[in-house]
Design a protein around this motif. Structure first.
Motif, PDB file in Angstrom:
ATOM      1  N   GLU A   1       0.802  -6.614 -10.153  1.00  0.00           N
ATOM      2  CA  GLU A   1       0.070  -7.179  -9.034  1.00  0.00           C
ATOM      3  C   GLU A   1       1.081  -7.902  -8.150  1.00  0.00           C
ATOM      4  OE1 GLU A   1      -2.936  -9.730 -10.569  1.00  0.00           O
ATOM      5  OE2 GLU A   1      -4.196  -8.085 -11.314  1.00  0.00           O
ATOM      6  N   TYR A   2       1.000  -7.654  -6.848  1.00  0.00           N
ATOM      7  CA  TYR A   2       1.980  -8.277  -5.978  1.00  0.00           C
ATOM      8  C   TYR A   2       1.382  -8.461  -4.584  1.00  0.00           C
ATOM      9  CZ  TYR A   2       2.753  -3.747  -3.743  1.00  0.00           C
ATOM     10  OH  TYR A   2       2.584  -2.580  -3.055  1.00  0.00           O
ATOM     11  N   PRO A   3       1.889  -9.494  -3.857  1.00  0.00           N
ATOM     12  CA  PRO A   3       1.413  -9.727  -2.490  1.00  0.00           C
ATOM     13  C   PRO A   3       2.301  -9.017  -1.480  1.00  0.00           C
ATOM     14  CG  PRO A   3       2.751 -11.578  -3.184  1.00  0.00           C
ATOM     15  CD  PRO A   3       2.743 -10.605  -4.345  1.00  0.00           C
TER      16      PRO A   3
ATOM     17  N   GLU B   1       3.096 -10.028   2.138  1.00  0.00           N
ATOM     18  CA  GLU B   1       2.868 -11.093   3.105  1.00  0.00           C
ATOM     19  C   GLU B   1       2.654 -10.532   4.501  1.00  0.00           C
ATOM     20  OE1 GLU B   1       2.272 -14.989   4.176  1.00  0.00           O
ATOM     21  OE2 GLU B   1       2.639 -14.234   2.150  1.00  0.00           O
TER      22      GLU B   1
ATOM     23  N   GLN C   1      -2.146  -9.214   2.284  1.00  0.00           N
ATOM     24  CA  GLN C   1      -2.974  -8.629   1.237  1.00  0.00           C
ATOM     25  C   GLN C   1      -2.290  -8.772  -0.126  1.00  0.00           C
ATOM     26  OE1 GLN C   1      -5.999  -7.109   1.833  1.00  0.00           O
ATOM     27  NE2 GLN C   1      -5.840  -7.610   3.998  1.00  0.00           N
ATOM     28  N   TRP C   2      -3.123  -8.686  -1.163  1.00  0.00           N
ATOM     29  CA  TRP C   2      -2.664  -8.566  -2.547  1.00  0.00           C
ATOM     30  C   TRP C   2      -3.060  -7.175  -3.066  1.00  0.00           C
ATOM     31  CZ3 TRP C   2      -0.277 -11.406  -6.471  1.00  0.00           C
ATOM     32  CH2 TRP C   2       0.146 -12.683  -6.108  1.00  0.00           C
TER      33      TRP C   2
ATOM     34  N   ASP D   1      -6.845  -2.794  -3.760  1.00  0.00           N
ATOM     35  CA  ASP D   1      -6.818  -4.031  -2.968  1.00  0.00           C
ATOM     36  C   ASP D   1      -7.524  -5.141  -3.764  1.00  0.00           C
ATOM     37  OD1 ASP D   1      -6.963  -6.086  -1.184  1.00  0.00           O
ATOM     38  OD2 ASP D   1      -7.735  -4.889   0.474  1.00  0.00           O
TER      39      ASP D   1
ATOM     40  N   THR E   1      -7.184  -8.445  -2.916  1.00  0.00           N
ATOM     41  CA  THR E   1      -7.037  -9.650  -2.082  1.00  0.00           C
ATOM     42  C   THR E   1      -8.183 -10.627  -2.296  1.00  0.00           C
ATOM     43  OG1 THR E   1      -5.889  -8.314  -0.429  1.00  0.00           O
ATOM     44  CG2 THR E   1      -6.694 -10.477   0.275  1.00  0.00           C
TER      45      THR E   1
ATOM     46  N   LYS F   1      -7.865 -12.330  -5.588  1.00  0.00           N
ATOM     47  CA  LYS F   1      -6.783 -13.302  -5.569  1.00  0.00           C
ATOM     48  C   LYS F   1      -7.153 -14.531  -4.750  1.00  0.00           C
ATOM     49  CE  LYS F   1      -3.441 -11.724  -8.124  1.00  0.00           C
ATOM     50  NZ  LYS F   1      -2.908 -12.530  -9.249  1.00  0.00           N
ATOM     51  N   ARG F   2      -7.818 -14.317  -3.632  1.00  0.00           N
ATOM     52  CA  ARG F   2      -8.272 -15.453  -2.822  1.00  0.00           C
ATOM     53  C   ARG F   2      -9.245 -16.313  -3.615  1.00  0.00           C
ATOM     54  NH1 ARG F   2      -7.922 -15.324   2.772  1.00  0.00           N
ATOM     55  NH2 ARG F   2      -9.973 -16.269   2.912  1.00  0.00           N
TER      56      ARG F   2
END
Length: 823
Positions: free
Chosen positions: A139-141, A143, A147-148, A170, A172, A175-176
């Motif tokens: 898992e990676y962002p 910037e 998005q993640w 996706d 995101t 993660k948010r």
């Protein structure tokens, strides 16, 4: 199909063989041909079927490729000369990939062209899969895309294959959500440890702005009448304007903001420049969007938190939910913190009241347990109230202490109010003298459940009383034994209150004779006429002490010289004075005799020294004429010693004159600065490693004895040179005020200790230490210097620090008349 050789053989055999045999052979060949054709047709049919199957498979793959929800990419790695992955081609990306990333035209594009600032960690993951061939999930962002992603990577083909298949999801929102939950937990943890409200809320505002990437966060409270919003705390960037302070709600009546806030609804503005609800009323610089989160309790709007961004912004629903939860928790914690603070203040006020009173309080039960003790009571036994409350009295008091209080306890439990003073022993080895009042502790039915104790620790008073008795006894013995000293107690009116045995011996008055009479009776007639007794008491009041060295008289009228001191007595107001005096007549006579001897010796030595000086000069001239230059140098050294002896005799004569009040001054008007320059020029020739610097502004004309003031300057500058053996600057400064002139001489030499600065102007006094003892002198120079200055009605003083140098000052009045009377 038969081989060609075999067919040729068949043809040849057909020429030499009968037709039947050839026909048979031809049928066989024809059969083989049919079989071969049938096999070829089967192969062609299989190929056609395989192609159709492949086409159907390709269509099925592409349909699946285009329809799956996960993003899919076929990536071709790009390596540098060292074989390291530095970029990659997007060879095939499905629509889901393009939809979730927003990258529409990615096929056959390099990633650094599509996303130049892609996180380095992503390339490391690709490098690992390419090298090892092991699939990996991560898992990676990103910037740049905001998005993640969750990604599964696997190599396509054998080792060395540059192709990697990537499947994306996706994440995101998840993660948010996780970040919001983590931040909410952080906020809650931070609020739990809230100590200082303003400091905590201001810091929390910074954390909120950092999490939401906002520029400003303001916290406001609404008054009970719904008239005023007060922004109590805020965090903002340096370039943002401040909203802190009180704002009238009426100013916002044109906005839907008030209606929404009073209803507890979040007010969201995504662009302050275009939002029609604002009607252009939000013109603050640096505010492009904001969200206002009100809090309503019991139907009243009570709190609001507003988050600002510097530009337009699309606030997300999850952000609104998080802000709402944050606001609720902040207000709840603030209410609790204020309630706790109010409770602490009340407790502190009560504790302060109890502590400031001379009483210690306790409440005990019938079974001898503490129900309550004040902090003062707990401190008496080196405990805290928490350590005592609920504990048995036997854990605090010793057996001896219990034996002391139990008779009083029995009486109070029988309904009697008890008051006593006694010594009570505690288990910590602390025995205290206590004044105690016991009062029965009764319930509504009149049952006695224990007692209240109001306690005053009188240990110090008891000890003080005992110490006072012992001190008074010692003082009586001391006063009776100090027969060489007169100790006199005087009231504020100047009447004798106490008269020691020494006073009886020295002044010859019995205590009963002089007690209640004015102390002025022991002063001489002329001193009483000049009001000396009253002046001495006034000096003692103003300065804390008054020195007393003068002639006094005994009961029979005879006079004797007394040295003593008078000090005021306060308790706490002025209650009188104490005068301690000693008969110094013999010492005074001896001093007078010494001064007379010095005066006579100085006068007697003056004539022969003058003659020696003259003969020395004559001898030097004769030897010089004879050309005997070596002897001339010896005579010049002798001449210097004669000058030193003459200077010493002059100093002794000046000392005698000062002591006899005969130091005459010849007053004249002259320019002080001109005199200073003359003396500096004379003394600069005597030293090679000192630089004499003079600072002044214009001429300063004074009326004084020019020769004596020159003597003062020579003494002070010479001392500066002498006591700065390492050389350096000697700075002389003259300044004029309206009525005085002040001169200072500053050196950077050995300096003077603070405890002897007041003594250096005394006769024959010399500072004693290993460095200064090496310099010659009798301690008369500064004594004479001070006498000359004071004779001119001037002042002289010194500022100095050891090893940092000294500054000698003297000031003189600027006189208009030319007469200075003799002493």
């Amino acid at each position: 199909m038969p081989e060609p050789v075999k067919l040729k053989n068949i043809a040849r055999s057909m020429n030499g063989i009968d037709d039947t045999a050839g026909l048979i052979e031809l049928k066989k060949v024809n059969h083989q041909l049919r079989e071969a054709r049938r096999a070829a047709l089967n192969l062609m049919e299989d190929a056609i079927q395989t192609k159709e199957a492949l086409q159907k498979s390709e269509e099925k793959y592409r349909s699946l490729f285009n329809s799956i929800d996960e993003g899919f990419s076929l990536l071709e790695m790009i390596s540098d000369d060292a074989g390291n992955i530095v970029d990659y081609w997007h060879r095939d990306d499905n629509p889901a990939f393009k939809r979730m990333t927003g990258i529409k035209d990615s096929d056959n594009k390099r990633m650094r062209e599509l996303v130049p600032d892609l996180e380095p960690e992503w390339y490391k993951l690709l490098e690992k899969v390419y090298r090892t061939g092991e699939p990996t999930r991560a898992e990676y962002p990103v910037e740049a895309l905001g998005q993640w992603y969750s990604c599964y990577l696997s190599r396509v083909g054998e080792k060395g294959s540059p192709f990697i298949a990537a499947v994306y999801d996706d994440i995101t929102e998840r993660k948010r959500h996780e970040a919001n939950l983590a931040f909410l937990a952080e906020v809650s943890e931070y609020l739990v440890h809230l100590t200082n409200i303003d400091e905590t809320i201001n810091t929390l505002g910074g954390k909120i702005c950092a999490h939401f990437h906002a520029s400003q966060c303001a916290f406001g409270e609404v008054d009970k009448e719904q008239q005023i919003i007060t922004i109590t705390n805020e965090w903002k960037t340096a370039d943002a304007g401040s909203f802190k302070g009180a704002h009238r709600i009426a100013e916002y009546e044109a906005l839907e903001y008030l209606e929404a806030s009073r209803a507890g609804k979040t007010y969201v503005v995504r662009d302050t420049a275009t939002d029609p609800r604002l009607n252009g009323q939000i013109q603050a610089p640096g505010i492009g969007a904001f969200v206002s989160m009100p809090l309503v309790r019991n139907g009243k709007w009570c709190f609001v938190m507003t988050l600002y961004d510097s530009g337009p912004r699309d606030w997300h629903d999850d952000e609104m939910e998080l802000l709402h939860e944050i606001v609720s928790r902040i207000w709840t914690r603030l209410e609790r913190a204020r309630a706790e603070e109010a409770l602490r203040q009340k407790e502190a006020e009560l504790d302060a009241i109890i502590t400031q009173t001379p009483f210690m309080l306790s409440r005990c039960t019938r079974d001898l347990r503490y129900r309550y003790v004040s902090r003062a009571y707990a401190a008496m036994v080196n405990r805290t109230p928490e350590e005592i409350n609920g504990r048995p009295i036997t854990e605090i008091m010793s057996e001896e202490g219990l034996k002391t209080i139990m008779p009083y306890v029995e009486r109070v439990l029988n309904g009697e109010r008890v008051e006593y003073e006694d010594e009570v022993d505690f288990r910590n080895g602390n025995e205290r003298s206590l004044h105690v009042v016991y009062t029965p502790d009764t319930d509504n039915s009149g049952n006695i459940n224990g007692w209240f104790a109001s306690i005053v620790d009188i240990t110090d008073r008891k000890n003080a009383e005992e110490a006072l008795r012992a001190s008074e006894a010692r003082l009586r013995v001391t006063l009776e034994s100090a027969v060489d000293f007169a100790i006199i107690n005087i009231d504020t009116e100047g009447m004798v209150e106490g008269w020691s045995t020494g006073a009886e011996s020295i002044f010859e008055y019995k205590a009963e004779e002089i007690t209640g009479t004015p102390v002025a009776v022991i002063f001489t007639d002329e001193d009483r006429a000049e009001g000396v007794p009253e002046k001495e008491m006034a000096a003692a009041r103003e300065k804390g002490r008054a020195a007393d060295e003068r002639w006094h008289q005994r009961k029979d009228g005879s006079r004797f010289y007394v040295s003593g001191i008078m000090r005021p007595v306060y308790n706490p107001e002025l209650t009188g004075y104490v005068k301690i005096a000693r008969d110094m007549t013999l010492q005074k006579v001896l001093e007078q005799q010494k001064d007379e001897f010095i005066g006579i010796a100085s006068h007697e030595l003056k004539t022969p020294v003058t003659s020696i000086k003259a003969y020395t000069e004559l001898l030097r001239d004769m030897l010089d004429e004879a050309g005997n230059h070596e002897d001339v140098k010896l005579v010049e050294k002798l001449d210097l010693q004669v000058d030193r002896l003459a200077e010493l005799i002059r100093a002794l004569l000046d000392t005698t004159r000062i002591g006899e009040g005969q130091l005459l001054l010849n007053a004249d008007a002259f320019d002080l600065n001109e005199l200073i320059r003359e003396r500096i020029e004379e003394l600069q020739h005597t030293t090679g490693n000192h630089r004499l610097i003079f600072n002044s502004s214009g001429a300063i004309n004074i009326t004084a004895d020019r020769e004596r003031i020159g003597q003062v300057l020579i003494n002070l500058i010479s001392n500066g040179i002498k006591y700065a053996p390492k050389g350096g600057e000697i700075k002389i400064v003259s300044e004029r005020t309206e009525n005085n002139v002040q001169v200072s001489v500053r050196d950077h030499g050995l300096g003077i200790a603070a405890d002897v600065k007041d003594k250096i102007f005394d006769k024959f006094y010399r500072v004693r230490n290993a460095q200064i003892d090496t310099f010659p002198g009798m301690g008369l120079g500064l004594y004479i210097t001070a006498a000359i200055v004071r004779r001119h009605k001037g002042k002289i003083w010194v500022e100095s620090k050891l090893n940092e140098g000294s500054i000698f000052y003297f000031s003189l009045p600027i006189k208009k008349d030319l007469s200075i009377p003799a002493l």
